[in-house]
Structures are given as structure tokens and as C-alpha cells.
Scaffold this motif. Structure first.
Motif, short mmCIF file in Angstrom:
data_model
loop_
_atom_site.label_atom_id
_atom_site.label_comp_id
_atom_site.label_asym_id
_atom_site.label_seq_id
_atom_site.Cartn_x
_atom_site.Cartn_y
_atom_site.Cartn_z
N GLY A 123 0.82 -1.19 0.00
CA GLY A 123 0.00 0.00 0.00
C GLY A 123 0.86 1.24 0.00
N PRO A 124 0.26 2.41 -0.27
CA PRO A 124 1.04 3.64 -0.45
C PRO A 124 1.76 4.09 0.80
CG PRO A 124 -1.31 4.11 -0.34
CD PRO A 124 -1.19 2.63 -0.45
N ARG A 125 1.21 3.81 1.99
CA ARG A 125 1.87 4.24 3.23
C ARG A 125 2.39 3.07 4.06
NH1 ARG A 125 -1.62 9.02 5.86
NH2 ARG A 125 -0.85 10.75 4.62
N ASP A 126 2.20 1.85 3.57
CA ASP A 126 2.69 0.70 4.32
C ASP A 126 4.18 0.51 4.02
OD1 ASP A 126 2.67 -1.54 5.98
OD2 ASP A 126 2.32 -2.87 4.28
N VAL A 127 4.97 1.46 4.47
CA VAL A 127 6.41 1.42 4.26
C VAL A 127 7.05 0.53 5.32
CG1 VAL A 127 8.52 2.81 4.17
CG2 VAL A 127 6.39 3.70 3.21
N VAL A 128 7.90 -0.38 4.88
CA VAL A 128 8.62 -1.25 5.79
C VAL A 128 9.90 -0.55 6.21
CG1 VAL A 128 9.67 -3.51 6.12
CG2 VAL A 128 7.66 -3.27 4.65
N VAL A 129 9.92 -0.02 7.43
CA VAL A 129 11.09 0.70 7.94
C VAL A 129 12.00 -0.29 8.65
CG1 VAL A 129 11.88 2.50 9.52
CG2 VAL A 129 9.80 2.85 8.16
N SER A 130 13.28 -0.23 8.34
CA SER A 130 14.26 -1.13 8.94
C SER A 130 15.29 -0.36 9.74
CB SER A 130 14.99 -1.94 7.87
OG SER A 130 14.14 -2.86 7.26
N VAL A 131 15.59 -0.83 10.92
CA VAL A 131 16.70 -0.35 11.72
C VAL A 131 17.76 -1.44 11.68
CG1 VAL A 131 17.47 0.41 14.00
CG2 VAL A 131 15.17 0.99 13.19
N ARG A 132 18.89 -1.13 11.07
CA ARG A 132 19.95 -2.13 10.88
C ARG A 132 19.41 -3.40 10.24
NH1 ARG A 132 23.62 -1.45 16.45
NH2 ARG A 132 24.13 0.76 16.12
N GLY A 133 18.54 -3.22 9.22
CA GLY A 133 18.03 -4.35 8.46
C GLY A 133 16.88 -5.10 9.09
N SER A 134 16.24 -4.54 10.13
CA SER A 134 15.23 -5.27 10.88
C SER A 134 14.06 -5.73 10.02
CB SER A 134 14.70 -4.40 12.03
OG SER A 134 14.11 -3.21 11.51
N GLY A 135 13.64 -4.92 9.05
CA GLY A 135 12.46 -5.27 8.26
C GLY A 135 12.75 -5.52 6.81
N ASP A 136 14.01 -5.58 6.42
CA ASP A 136 14.34 -5.76 5.01
C ASP A 136 13.84 -7.09 4.47
OD1 ASP A 136 15.55 -3.33 4.70
OD2 ASP A 136 17.59 -4.06 4.98
N ARG A 137 13.57 -8.04 5.34
CA ARG A 137 13.13 -9.36 4.89
C ARG A 137 11.61 -9.53 5.03
NH1 ARG A 137 17.53 -9.55 7.94
NH2 ARG A 137 16.42 -10.13 9.84
N GLN A 138 10.89 -8.41 5.19
CA GLN A 138 9.44 -8.48 5.41
C GLN A 138 8.70 -7.92 4.21
OE1 GLN A 138 8.54 -10.03 8.18
NE2 GLN A 138 10.62 -10.09 8.97
N ALA A 139 7.48 -8.42 4.00
CA ALA A 139 6.65 -7.93 2.90
C ALA A 139 5.74 -6.78 3.32
CB ALA A 139 5.79 -9.08 2.36
N TYR A 140 5.56 -6.59 4.63
CA TYR A 140 4.66 -5.55 5.08
C TYR A 140 5.00 -5.19 6.53
CZ TYR A 140 2.21 -9.13 7.75
OH TYR A 140 1.91 -10.14 8.63
N GLY A 141 4.53 -4.04 6.95
CA GLY A 141 4.63 -3.63 8.35
C GLY A 141 6.04 -3.35 8.80
N MET A 142 6.16 -3.10 10.10
CA MET A 142 7.46 -2.85 10.73
C MET A 142 7.66 -3.92 11.78
SD MET A 142 7.74 1.32 10.91
CE MET A 142 6.18 1.68 11.71
N LYS A 143 8.65 -4.77 11.57
CA LYS A 143 8.90 -5.92 12.43
C LYS A 143 10.29 -5.81 13.07
CE LYS A 143 5.10 -8.04 11.07
NZ LYS A 143 5.13 -9.35 10.39
N ASN A 144 10.46 -6.54 14.17
CA ASN A 144 11.74 -6.64 14.88
C ASN A 144 12.19 -5.31 15.50
OD1 ASN A 144 12.13 -9.43 14.25
ND2 ASN A 144 12.71 -8.80 12.18
N ILE A 145 11.28 -4.37 15.63
CA ILE A 145 11.51 -3.13 16.35
C ILE A 145 10.23 -2.80 17.13
CG2 ILE A 145 13.27 -2.10 14.86
CD1 ILE A 145 11.07 -0.60 13.41
N GLN A 146 10.41 -2.08 18.23
CA GLN A 146 9.26 -1.56 18.94
C GLN A 146 8.99 -0.14 18.46
OE1 GLN A 146 6.94 -2.45 21.15
NE2 GLN A 146 7.58 -4.59 21.38
N VAL A 147 7.72 0.14 18.13
CA VAL A 147 7.33 1.45 17.60
C VAL A 147 6.40 2.11 18.60
CG1 VAL A 147 6.27 2.68 15.68
CG2 VAL A 147 7.55 0.56 15.25
#
Length: 788
Positions: A123-147
Motif C-alpha cells: 500500500g502507499p503508506r505501508d512502508v517497511v522501515v528497517s533499523v539495521r536491516g530489521s524489516g528488510d526481509r518483510q513484505a509488510y509492516g514494521m517488524k523486529n523493532i518496537q514502535v
């Protein structure tokens, strides 16, 4: 203007709010007035001139990067540890870095932050943000970090956060806490945490109304109300953004409401209320194979599968919606998309027990409701959660040494119901047979403490320990339909996890120009329900034996401030992972990504940030900003089992790069703002963003190519001498000036075992679907804003 390595310091009072705007939300004017007299002190460890924290309603004068003296004021902290975790490597982006341009998504807020990268989600705003690669392996959302937002959690207890609800216009800045962070932030803070800070009502003093518009039919209308008084501060934000998208079947409409209210009940009691509501309605294209992307990146001419152009992706639907023959149809014909609602409501009570001790108690309710026909299957269901926590902070002196102590207890809980039905050729309003239903209950109970000791003038020592006990109960029912009827097969999971996370950090600031720091941190992340029920083939089934992933990380870094015109920071990190959770796609026509444990892996890299005012006397409005991240992640012990129709083989992946991780990420800006004269208020920048290529598969056979983009921006803020015109703001922006075709997001793909028992080559993998979204071609945007 600086971002911090959060070494211990009691940086509050009025000027402390310049360093941590979150503390402003927790501080009353009365408390600010009671703070000790302002005095210049050495800069706190690990602060940077190119990232400014928010400012107080009426701040003491401070300088912009590149000019003047650095001033820090010592006062009393009223903020919980999650606002400024002691010892954590921290970078921040101030509003000035993203407020002058279009700000379509969270990507515009974090692009200047070292150690942070992003890829396109669903989706247009469903950007996968990565901290030191935390979400680079994900298709959606922000994973492996607390937001978090204003200190309230927006990561649900299953570790899922989404960026759809973030409209950059609402925010004053963002703080990124990097590296293993479970000591303070608990479960799923395996790579760190992010806190988004909304604006202060005192900074607005009225109403701001604006509109952004541009290519592909994008229009964003937004408004902000800000009010403040001696006993309250209120901000209300609302926006409605819509557009046609630059890929076929990607039109969208998103509305967001955001409120934060701070009330000073008594001189020692404060109340903070938070509310966010977001509705996302977007069509959704299919992810492409690399070969499809090369032929038709924007999926033109794909509306009809029977007359599709080369490179079009199709989805395979059951003709009768239940069993039997399948038909290949386009995303448009299948009605693929997402209609999601997210509502977050929180309240925090802050009570000063005495001058040195403050208790913070908060409660957050968070509901995520999804309706997502995103593949041959449509996912629906509510995810209701709540989170409660209470922490205490105390400042004291022990044998003449300053000691800051904090401790907290927390509990969160998620109840989820999910139903999955076949998508039919009749569209989303006519769903097919039920294929899966599930219920799940996941909770986390945590306890932590942290001690921060200044044992000498230039030295700080931080030690801490956190632990979480997590429970996950779920049952999935699989439905298989045939001409003779429907059969059911249950799959159940009842898992419990206990994890500990100790940490220690040491900082040394021998002079105003130098700060050195070292940190060892640990973190953990447990599997989630969605991980437990998808097999390597991308079908529903039993994957319930997954283990928690844990990490041990080392940070070594330095801040160098040789002059008022130059600030440089470099941080090196080396992190060891055990049972790392890695996901990969099995293709378009599957139910989801398969998750597995890699027994041992390592992440190592360097983060560098700098800002420079090259000609402070002759061209004081000119600056150069640079952020660069090198992130090298490898399997050190992992054997993958692949199968074909005749055999299975175990293939050693040790030494291979972990796919999906972008190894090089650079952002460079040359900025100019005219400080005086007839053109005062006119400014702009030229920006280059570069990403290196990266692997898409475990065997390291297929790469996603890197790219470099050039963006240009021009803005105008009329000076005060223009009277009413100073209330106006306008900008114009060109993104991707060279009209590069590039990959904005690519999920990992599964390797294939050829008939000879070896890995199939890159040419075969290039036909694997379900991976790639193209990025935007050249686009033009403009906007106007007026303040009342």
C-alpha cells in the motif's frame, strides 16, 4: 541541533525539551519554572548537529548547525526511560528535515537517519522501515523493532506495527534507538525502537491548513489545530490523502486523525491523552518476478488476463470459489486490495513523588481490523490488544556520584480472530469457501531496571536487565473442499517463552569536541501466530516448533565536533544472532511467507552521519548533510532443505549473505536557505539517495539491482516583515529527476532444487513471482500551507 547517544544526563527543564521533546509532553510550565538556573555544560555524549530534537513552547535561543555555541541546560527529568533510554545509540530527524516537502509517508521522515532503510510494503503508506536491516526481509509492516508514538506503544503484542497511520505533517520529529534494545523495550526490540513525536500545541498557536498535490492524481488535504495554556497543551491533526498510484491497480484513499492532550492537574501530577485513528482503502497490485519487472515494471496493459501485455502478473483463482479448476485473472478482475482500520487510544498519568522521583503509569488500547483480498485468499479479522505499564525514575547522589535509576513493569495482551476465504472471479463482495479460521491469544509480561552512574566528570556507566515471559495460544482449523464435502483439520499451538536481556554501556567525553562510547546489548523476539501456521511450500499447516530469536550486540562509536561548522558521528556494530527468524515468499499463489530459524548468523556494519557548513561567513545558509549505512549480514550456521518431485537435499548456506538486506544505503543533501535580504525565506536542496544491490535468495544466486535517485526541492517561507504573507508556505519538488526505473521493495524468494540435485540457476529464480514492486517514475509535487 543534535541527536544523541543517550548517555545519562538529566537534560530536562525548558532547554531539555530541545533535546527530548517527549519530555515536554510530560512537563508542565510550572515545573519548567522550577528548574535550576540555566548554565552552559559540556555537550551530552553522542549528540549530532544534523538532527534536532523538538523545542519547547518558548525555548531559550539555540543555534542552527554550523554556527554558534552549543548550550545544554541541566534540570530534572519527568520522562520515562522509553523516551531516552540511557546508553542506547540514538539518531533523530527533526521536523525541518521533512516538513518543507511533500511528506507522503514515513520514508520521508527517516531517509536522513543513519542505520535506517526502508522498502515498499502493501500500500502507499505501508512502508517497511528497517533499523539495521530489521524489516528488510518483510513484505509488510514494521517488524523486529518496537514502535511508539509520544511514548505510547503502536507495536501490538504480536510484534506487528504498520506505518499506514503515519502522516509526516503531524509530527515534530522521530527518534530511532538502534541496536538490541530488549532491556528497556522488551519483546520484539531485537533491532531497536522508534518513537514518533507529534507537534506541540504551543508551537502552532492556532490553525494550519494545507494541501499537497502532484503526479498520479495525489492530493493530500490536512489541518492542524494547536492550543496551549499554563495547564494544558493540545494538538489535533487530520488528513485525507488519495491518488491513482503509479502502478496499475494501486489507487488509494487514506484518512488519519491524531490527537495529543497534556493537562497539568496539579504541580506534581500530569495527564497525557493520545488518540490515533486511520482508515486505509487501497487497491493492490501483485508483486512481480525479476523477469516480469524487467519487462513491465508498472504493470501496464494488465487489466485483462486474456489480453495482457508482456510481464503482467496474474493470480490463480478457483473457478467455483471452492475446489477444482483454477483461472488466471488480473489483480483488477480479482479486486485485490486492503480495507483496514486502526484505532489507538492511550492515557498516561505522571506523578512526582518528590523532587527526585517520578512515577509514570499508562494504558493503551489498540485495535487493528483487516479486510484484505491480497492473493488467491482474502484475510479478515479483528486484532484487539491492550498494553499497560508503570515505571519509576529516580535521581540521587551516592558518594558524590550522580545516579539515575529506573525500573518498570509491563503487560500486554492480544486477542485475534481470523478467517481466510478463497477470492473468486465474482469479486470481493462474493467470497468463496472458507479455507482457514483461527483464534489466538498472545501476551507479554515484563520487568526491567536500569542504573546510570556518572562516576567521574567525563565518564558514565549504564547497566540494566530486562526480562519478559511470553505466552502464545492459538488454534487453526484448515478446511478442504471437494465435490463430496468439506473436511476439517485442526492445528494447535501452546507455546511459552522466557527471555532475559542484560546490557551495559560506557561513555567518555574528554572534551567538548569528542565523545567516545561502547555498548553491549541483548535482545529477543518470539515467534508470532502468523509464523506458526505456514509451511515451506507457502500453504497453511504446522510450523509450530519455531524458537525465539536472540541477539548479542556490540556498539563502538565516536562523535567529533571539531568546530561549530562540522559534526561527524561514526558507529560500528557487530551483532551475533541465535535462531534468527527469517521469512521468504513461495510465490504469488500462496497464503503467505514461510518463516524459519537460522541457527546462527551475524550482522556487522558501520553508520556514519555528518553535517557541514562549508562557508559560515560568506554563505551561512548553505549546508551539506550526509548519512551512510553499511550493513553486512551473513548466515554462520544454517542448512536449508530443498525438495523436488524425486528427492530432497540439505544445502549448507553458512557464509552466505542473508537475503533481502540492503548492504549500502546513502543519502546526501546539499541545502541552502537564504537568511537575509530580498530573497530571505527562499530555500531548497538537491538530494541523492543510493542503495546497493542485494541478494533475493538464500543461495545468493539472484540479486535485486541497486539504484541512485536525484531529487530536487524548492520552498519559500516569507519573512516576518511581509506581514500577513509570513503565514504562508509553499514548495515544489521533483522526485526521481532522471526517471530511473528501480525496485522499491523485494521480498525474499525460495530457492529451487533442480532435477540434478543442485540449486536451480539465476535464470530460473528470475521467474519466481511474489517478490518485486517497482518504485515511482519521475514525479512532480507541490503544496501550500497557511497559518491562522
Amino acid at each position: 541541533m543534535r541527536s544523541t547517544f543517550n548517555a545519562p544526563s538529566r537534560l530536562m527543564g525548558v532547554a531539555g525539551c530541545m533535546v527530548a521533546v517527549a519530555a515536554c509532553a510530560a512537563m508542565s510550565p510550572a515545573h519548567a519554572a522550577d528548574a535550576p538556573a540555566h548554565r552552559a555544560t559540556p555537550a551530552p555524549p553522542h549528540q549530532h548537529a544534523w538532527h534536532q530534537h523538538g523545542r519547547a513552547p518558548r525555548p531559550a535561543p539555540q543555534t542552527t548547525s554550523g554556527t554558534g555555541e552549543r548550550i545544554t541546560v541541566i534540570g530534572t527529568s519527568h520522562a520515562p526511560a522509553t523516551f531516552h533510554p540511557a546508553g542506547q545509540t540514538t539518531y533523530s530527524a527533526p521536523r525541518e528535515n521533512f516538513a518543507n516537502h511533500v511528506g507522503q509517508s514515513v520514508a520521508d521522515m527517516v531517509v536522513t537517519i543513519p542505520g535506517v532503510s526502508f522498502v515498499a510494503g502493501n500500500g502507499p503508506r505501508d512502508v517497511v522501515v528497517s533499523v539495521r536491516g530489521s524489516g528488510d526481509r518483510q513484505a509488510y509492516g514494521m517488524k523486529n523493532i518496537q514502535v511508539l508514538e509520544d511514548g505510547f506503544p503502536t507495536t501490538q503484542p504480536d510484534g506487528t506495527a504498520r506505518s499506514d497511520l503515519i502522516d509526516p505533517h503531524a509530527y515534530d520529529g522521530v527518534d530511532v534507538f538502534q541496536g538490541p534494545a530488549s532491556t528497556v523495550f522488551g519483546n520484539y526490540a531485537i533491532n531497536g525502537a522508534i518513537n514518533f513525536r507529534t507537534r506541540q500545541g504551543a508551537d502552532i498557536h492556532g490553525v494550519e491548513v494545507g494541501s499537497d498535490f502532484g503526479s498520479f492524481g495525489m492530493v493530500n488535504n490536512y489541518a492542524t489545530l494547536g492550543l496551549s495554556g499554563r495547564k494544558y497543551d493540545l494538538v489535533i491533526f487530520g488528513s485525507d490523502v488519495r491518488g491513482n498510484g503509479f502502478i496499475a491497480n494501486s489507487a488509494y484513499q487514506t484518512s488519519t486523525e491524531n490527537l495529543r492532550l497534556r493537562v497539568n492537574l496539579t504541580p506534581s501530577d500530569r495527564l497525557v491523552v493520545k488518540f490515533v485513528n486511520n482508515i486505509t482503502d487501497t487497491r493492490l497490485p501483485l508483486r512481480l518476478s525479476l523477469a516480469q519487472y524487467a519487462a513491465n515494471p508498472f504493470q501496464s496493459g494488465c487489466a485483462s488476463a486474456s489480453h495482457a501485455a508482456a510481464g503482467c502478473a496474474t493470480v490463480s483463482l478457483l473457478a467455483n470459489g471452492s475446489y477444482g479448476a483454477r483461472i488466471a485473472v488480473s489483480p483488477q478482475a480479482a479486486g485485490l486490495g486492503r480495507f483496514d482500520r486502526r484505532t489507538v487510544a492511550g492515557i498516561r498519568w505522571e506523578h512526582d513523588v518528590n523532587a527526585s522521583t517520578t512515577v509514570h503509569t499508562q494504558f493503551t488500547y489498540d485495535q487493528r481490523h483487516i479486510d484484505q483480498p491480497t492473493s488467491p485468499y482474502a484475510y479478515t479479522g479483528p486484532y484487539d490488544s491492550y498494553a499497560g505499564s508503570s515505571d519509576v525514575t529516580n535521581t540521587a547522589h551516592v558518594a558524590g556520584m550522580a545516579l539515575n535509576s529506573s525500573g518498570a513493569i509491563s503487560f500486554d495482551d492480544l486477542d485475534a480472530l481470523s478467517a481466510v476465504r478463497n477470492v473468486t472471479t465474482a469479486g470481493h463482495d462474493h467470497p468463496g469457501a472458507l479455507t482457514q479460521s483461527s483464534w489466538s491469544h498472545q501476551w507479554n509480561a515484563g520487568l526491567r531496571f536500569q542504573e546510570d552512574l556518572q562516576f567521574a566528570r567525563a565518564w558514565h556507566l549504564v547497566v540494566g536487565l530486562g526480562g519478559t515471559y511470553s505466552g502464545l495460544r492459538a488454534q487453526e482449523t484448515l478446511f478442504t473442499s471437494s465435490a463430496s464435502g468439506t473436511s476439517r483439520r485442526p492445528v494447535a499451538a501452546d507455546r511459552h517463552f522466557f527471555n532475559l536481556a542484560p546490557e551495559a554501556a560506557l561513555t567518555y567525553a574528554p572534551s567538548r569536541g569528542w565523545t567516545l562510547h561502547a555498548r553491549v546489548g541483548t535482545a529477543y523476539a518470539t515467534p508470532t501466530t502468523s509464523n506458526l501456521f505456514i509451511t515451506p511450500q507457502g500453504t497453511y499447516g504446522n510450523n509450530t516448533r519455531l524458537k525465539s530469536e536472540t541477539s548479542l550486540g556490540f556498539d563502538f562509536g565516536a562523535d567529533w565536533h571539531p568546530s561549530a561548522t562540522l559534526d561527524v558521528q561514526a558507529t560500528g556494530f557487530y551483532e551475533f544472532y541465535h535462531n534468527e527468524l527469517v521469512s521468504q515468499s513461495a510465490g504469488v499463489n500462496t497464503v503467505g511467507a514461510y518463516t524459519f530459524n537460522a541457527p546462527a548468523s551475524q550482522h556487522r556494519g558501520v553508520e556514519v552521519g555528518a553535517t557541514w557548513t562549508p562557508l559560515p561567513r560568506t554563505l551561512s545558509g548553505a549546508r551539506i548533510m550526509l548519512s551512510y549505512t553499511y550493513d553486512n549480514q551473513i548466515y554462520t550456521r544454517y542448512t536449508e532443505v530443498l525438495s523436488n518431485s524425486t528427492m530432497s537435499r540439505a544445502l549448507d548456506r553458512s557464509g552466505n549473505s542473508i537475503p533481502g538486506v540492503i548492504p549500502h544505503f546513502l543519502n546526501a543533501r546539499v541545502l541552502y536557505d537564504q537568511p537575509t535580504g530580498p530573497l530571505q525565506g527562499l530555500g531548497g536542496y538537491a538530494e541523492v539517495t543510493w542503495r546497493g544491490d542485494y541478494w533475493l535468495d538464500n543461495a545468493n544466486l539472484l540479486r535485486a539491482p541497486g539504484y541512485a535517485l536525484l531529487n530536487l526541492e524548492l520552498h519559500y517561507d516569507p519573512p516576518a516583515r511581509f506581514g500577513w504573507a509570513q503565514r504562508l508556505h509553499g514548495f515544489f519538488e521533483i522526485q526521481n529527476v532522471a526517471n530511473q526505473t528501480y525496485i522499491a521493495g523485494a521480498t525474499n524468494i525460495t530457492d529451487i532444487l533442480a532435477s540434478n540435485g543442485h540449486n536451480a540457476g539465476a535464470a530460473v529464480l528470475a521467474t519466481s513471482t511474489g517478490s518485486i514492486y517497482a518504485g515511482s517514475p519521475r514525479a512532480f509535487y507541490g503544496g501550500v500551507k497557511v497559518r491562522f
